[in-house]
Design a protein around this motif. Structure first.
Motif, short mmCIF file in Angstrom:
data_model
loop_
_atom_site.label_atom_id
_atom_site.label_comp_id
_atom_site.label_asym_id
_atom_site.label_seq_id
_atom_site.Cartn_x
_atom_site.Cartn_y
_atom_site.Cartn_z
N ALA A 172 -21.81 25.47 -5.03
CA ALA A 172 -22.99 24.59 -5.74
C ALA A 172 -22.17 24.30 -7.48
N ASP A 173 -22.19 25.65 -7.74
CA ASP A 173 -21.86 25.83 -9.20
C ASP A 173 -20.67 25.42 -9.68
N ILE A 174 -19.71 26.74 -8.70
CA ILE A 174 -18.69 26.36 -8.34
C ILE A 174 -17.92 25.08 -9.02
N VAL A 175 -17.83 23.90 -7.91
CA VAL A 175 -18.33 22.57 -7.99
C VAL A 175 -18.32 21.99 -8.80
N SER A 176 -19.69 21.67 -9.22
CA SER A 176 -20.43 21.25 -9.83
C SER A 176 -19.60 21.20 -12.01
N SER A 192 -20.88 28.10 7.14
CA SER A 192 -21.91 26.62 7.45
C SER A 192 -22.22 25.71 6.29
N LEU A 193 -21.37 26.21 5.27
CA LEU A 193 -21.29 25.04 4.28
C LEU A 193 -20.15 23.92 4.17
N SER A 194 -19.25 24.41 5.25
CA SER A 194 -18.27 23.20 5.92
C SER A 194 -17.15 23.90 5.29
N PRO A 196 -27.66 32.97 2.32
CA PRO A 196 -27.05 31.50 2.64
C PRO A 196 -27.31 30.84 1.74
N GLU A 197 -28.66 30.98 0.88
CA GLU A 197 -29.01 29.90 -0.50
C GLU A 197 -28.50 30.10 -1.58
N SER A 198 -28.05 31.42 -1.62
CA SER A 198 -27.54 32.57 -3.06
C SER A 198 -25.73 31.37 -2.82
N ILE A 199 -25.54 31.75 -1.73
CA ILE A 199 -24.14 31.44 -1.34
C ILE A 199 -24.13 29.96 -1.72
N ALA A 200 -25.13 29.38 -1.70
CA ALA A 200 -24.99 28.34 -1.65
C ALA A 200 -24.46 27.35 -2.91
N GLN A 201 -25.55 28.24 -3.38
CA GLN A 201 -25.66 27.80 -5.03
C GLN A 201 -24.83 28.17 -6.18
N ASP A 245 -4.66 25.50 -2.91
CA ASP A 245 -5.86 24.67 -2.97
C ASP A 245 -7.50 25.56 -2.90
N LEU A 246 -7.61 27.11 -3.56
CA LEU A 246 -8.64 27.41 -3.37
C LEU A 246 -9.68 27.52 -4.47
N LEU A 247 -10.68 26.75 -3.63
CA LEU A 247 -12.23 26.86 -4.61
C LEU A 247 -12.61 28.10 -5.34
N CYS A 248 -12.60 29.19 -4.90
CA CYS A 248 -13.14 30.67 -5.79
C CYS A 248 -12.65 31.56 -4.71
#
Length: 121
Positions: A117-121, A25-27, A109-114, A48-51
């Protein structure tokens, strides 16, 4: 290269589908595997794995031993331990190489999104 793939290592199909749904859901593109061996193979063949979201209760490894095994496969991929165990030791998992811990009771969904976001930043 934009890292947009997330690997979920979870032997519970219900949890794997739920977390995969939230991540998609976060693309992000999602891959799910049920064993450490499959996770290591996936990590070694995908640059190309983000995490990695990692459950500690896998059928082919004992608890925390999964973390250094994944770190050895690729030390640059952040590992997020996602476990329902109340006895997870944050100092231990971070010493083994995990970046974060998320208890399944607090997963949303919110905790996964957070987390992402922390990993990407």
């Amino acid at each position: 290269m934009r890292r947009n793939r997330v690997l979920i290592v979870e032997d519970s199909p219900t949890w794997a589908m739920l977390v995969a749904h939230w991540v998609r859901s976060l693309s992000y593109e999602v891959f799910c595997v049920e064993t450490l061996a499959a996770a290591i193979s996936h990590v070694k063949t995908n640059d190309d794995l983000l995490c990695v979201f990692l459950d500690l209760g896998l059928p082919d490894v004992l608890d925390y031993d999964a973390i250094p095994a994944l770190v050895n496969a690729d030390p640059h991929i952040p590992i997020v331990v996602l476990s329902g165990r109340d006895t997870v030791s944050l100092p231990t998992i971070t010493a083994e190489g995990a970046r974060m811990f998320l208890h399944k009771n607090r997963a949303s969904p919110e905790s996964i999104a957070q987390v992402l976001a922390d990993i990407v930043s």
